[in-house]
Design an enzyme around this catalytic site. Sequence first.
Site, mmCIF file in Angstrom:
data_model
loop_
_atom_site.group_PDB
_atom_site.id
_atom_site.type_symbol
_atom_site.label_atom_id
_atom_site.label_comp_id
_atom_site.label_asym_id
_atom_site.label_seq_id
_atom_site.Cartn_x
_atom_site.Cartn_y
_atom_site.Cartn_z
ATOM 1 N N GLY A 343 -19.371 30.694 5.876
ATOM 2 C CA GLY A 343 -17.920 30.600 6.016
ATOM 3 C C GLY A 343 -17.349 31.983 5.738
ATOM 4 N NE ARG A 344 -17.097 33.853 -0.270
ATOM 5 C CZ ARG A 344 -16.178 33.222 -1.002
ATOM 6 N NH1 ARG A 344 -14.995 33.763 -1.164
ATOM 7 N NH2 ARG A 344 -16.472 32.073 -1.589
ATOM 8 C CE1 TYR A 384 -12.464 28.669 -7.106
ATOM 9 C CE2 TYR A 384 -11.428 30.065 -5.457
ATOM 10 C CZ TYR A 384 -11.958 28.850 -5.832
ATOM 11 O OH TYR A 384 -11.980 27.826 -4.928
ATOM 12 C CB CYS A 412 8.555 28.629 -11.098
ATOM 13 S SG CYS A 412 10.051 29.058 -11.907
ATOM 14 C CE1 TYR A 441 -14.160 28.038 1.560
ATOM 15 C CE2 TYR A 441 -14.988 30.272 1.396
ATOM 16 C CZ TYR A 441 -15.187 28.944 1.688
ATOM 17 O OH TYR A 441 -16.419 28.523 2.124
HETATM 18 N N1 LLP Z 1 -22.022 24.910 3.085
HETATM 19 C C1 LLP Z 1 -21.626 24.153 2.049
HETATM 20 C C2 LLP Z 1 -22.316 22.890 1.794
HETATM 21 C C3 LLP Z 1 -20.573 24.567 1.229
HETATM 22 O O1 LLP Z 1 -20.199 23.808 0.198
HETATM 23 C C4 LLP Z 1 -19.924 25.798 1.497
HETATM 24 C C5 LLP Z 1 -18.807 26.258 0.663
HETATM 25 C C6 LLP Z 1 -20.359 26.555 2.592
HETATM 26 C C7 LLP Z 1 -21.413 26.089 3.358
HETATM 27 C C8 LLP Z 1 -19.738 27.881 2.953
HETATM 28 O O2 LLP Z 1 -19.931 28.814 1.959
HETATM 29 P P1 LLP Z 1 -19.500 30.353 2.159
HETATM 30 O O3 LLP Z 1 -20.434 30.960 3.190
HETATM 31 O O4 LLP Z 1 -18.110 30.365 2.657
HETATM 32 O O5 LLP Z 1 -19.644 30.970 0.841
HETATM 33 N N2 LLP Z 1 -12.834 28.232 -2.447
HETATM 34 C C9 LLP Z 1 -13.910 29.078 -2.914
HETATM 35 C C10 LLP Z 1 -15.177 28.876 -2.132
HETATM 36 C C11 LLP Z 1 -15.667 27.446 -2.140
HETATM 37 C C12 LLP Z 1 -16.914 27.281 -1.319
HETATM 38 C C13 LLP Z 1 -17.236 25.863 -1.144
HETATM 39 N N3 LLP Z 1 -18.411 25.621 -0.360
HETATM 40 C C14 LLP Z 1 -13.437 30.530 -2.853
HETATM 41 O O6 LLP Z 1 -12.294 30.767 -2.493
HETATM 42 O O7 LLP Z 1 -14.177 31.430 -3.174
#
Ligand code: LLP
Length: 485
Positions: A343-344, A384, A412, A441
């Site tokens: 994702g990120r 975070y 606020c 995110y």
């Molecule tokens: N697969 C699963 C099962 C996941 O739970 C996640 C993210 C991903 C893939 C994608 O992960 P990435 O490549 O984006 O790291 N809100 C938080 C991040 C939460 C991630 C949740 N799971 C933040 O802003 O850092």
Amino acid sequence: MAATNLLPQTPTFSKSLKYPLNPKSFSPFPNLLLRPSPKTLTLKAVLSQNPAKTLAADAQAQRFQHCFRKSEDGFLYCEGLRVQDVMDQVEKRPFYLYSKPQITRNFEAYREALEGLRSIIGYAIKANNNLKILEHLRELGCGAVLVSGNELRLALRAGFDPTRCIFNGNGKLLEDLVLAAQEGVFVNVDSEFDLDNIISAARIAGKKVNVLLRINPDVDPQVHPYVATGNKNSKFGIRNEKLQWFLDAVKAHPNELKLVGAHCHLGSTITKVDIFRDAAVLMVNYIDEIRAQGFEISYLNIGGGLGIDYYHAGAVLPSPRDLIDTVRELVLSRDLNLIIEPGRSLIANTCCLVNRVTGVKTNGTKNFVVIDGSMAELIRPSLYDAYQHIELVSPPPSDAQISTFDVVGPVCESADFLGKDRELPTPPRGAGLVVHDAGAYCMSMASTYNLKMRPPEYWVEDDGSVSKIRHGETFEDHVRYFEGL
Ligand code: LLP
């Protein structure tokens, strides 16, 4: 070639920008006139010159360089466009500004890294669910990783092939599982009750479901506890000791389930690829064990989680190639299809949240830059304590004093900050200020707290024009939910 040769480019708004440009829009830099200029800018070529590097290394590195660059003229550019110019022409601030070419480059980095392997790049929609971005990623060849029925519906609307989609989650609802079963989506089994629901969904849909077991390899991802998922006390996945129970349960339901693979996801913002390697070693051992019982499983899903360079301090972080290379031999040795769920690392660095400075104030020992953006549009720092790089989009007045500021919003809450203790030139009122790496995110976690409506989104197209890719939400949108009650 000197960077001062770079001409500011007037953003050419493409047809999809359906609002009149406001010539009276407030500009804190009245001398910044928009003037037509040749379209081809050499910004990237100039900034990436480094004779010491090989061309191939350059190509790989360039994919993960920041598409937002401060040029020597002191202005921040996105793919050759001055962010200030875009800011002066859009109707609402704050707003999200993306680079479409950077999304492509990020995807290509994964695609190239995966050459020689059978694979699915499953984009984790939760990171950013903008429909235009989804359509673009689908056109490039992505599958999708879903965590709700609505994410599945959106993936279908964006044209994703459901047989290249994976449905994850520790609390998947029966009705969403039925949709997944009907569409032929891969489903990750997370618990005993989840398996029960998947069996029911298969019966209701009249279709056998391809399932993967989400196993907790119990590897410490060395990240913030809120984004760690692969340890044994996590709410996600099945307990290793229960593996045999799950295998027996799958065996007992040959009409409803086909076990096709094993899945793990360790956490997010991981910056050491050894962590993925350690997990993959454990996972292929589980796969060997599962195959030894007669299951013909062929998918290893190692989840997402690759971190990015939020600090912009020149750290060398692992690339998609580093990640894939660390598991390549293991995958080939078992003749597996590799699923990854980024994702990120696909979307975060393609975007900035562009804000305007409302004012500067000092209380006690603290200096504050107050901007129009806030924790409502971008909550990661508040939630975070995450660091996201902040800078001004235009050169400050020559006499601007450099000080240490907390960059805060108007919400606020004392938790409403975008950055703490940032050294910045004192910005004039109205100056543009960006929060970097806001593609993942941020908008997807935005709220309407304090009735700050979700901001519009734009991207810079491949030809350098700017298009709106999501309307900003309005007060009327909010009031509409009460109509007829
Ligand atoms: N697969 C699963 C099962 C996941 O739970 C996640 C993210 C991903 C893939 C994608 O992960 P990435 O490549 O984006 O790291 N809100 C938080 C991040 C939460 C991630 C949740 N799971 C933040 O802003 O850092």
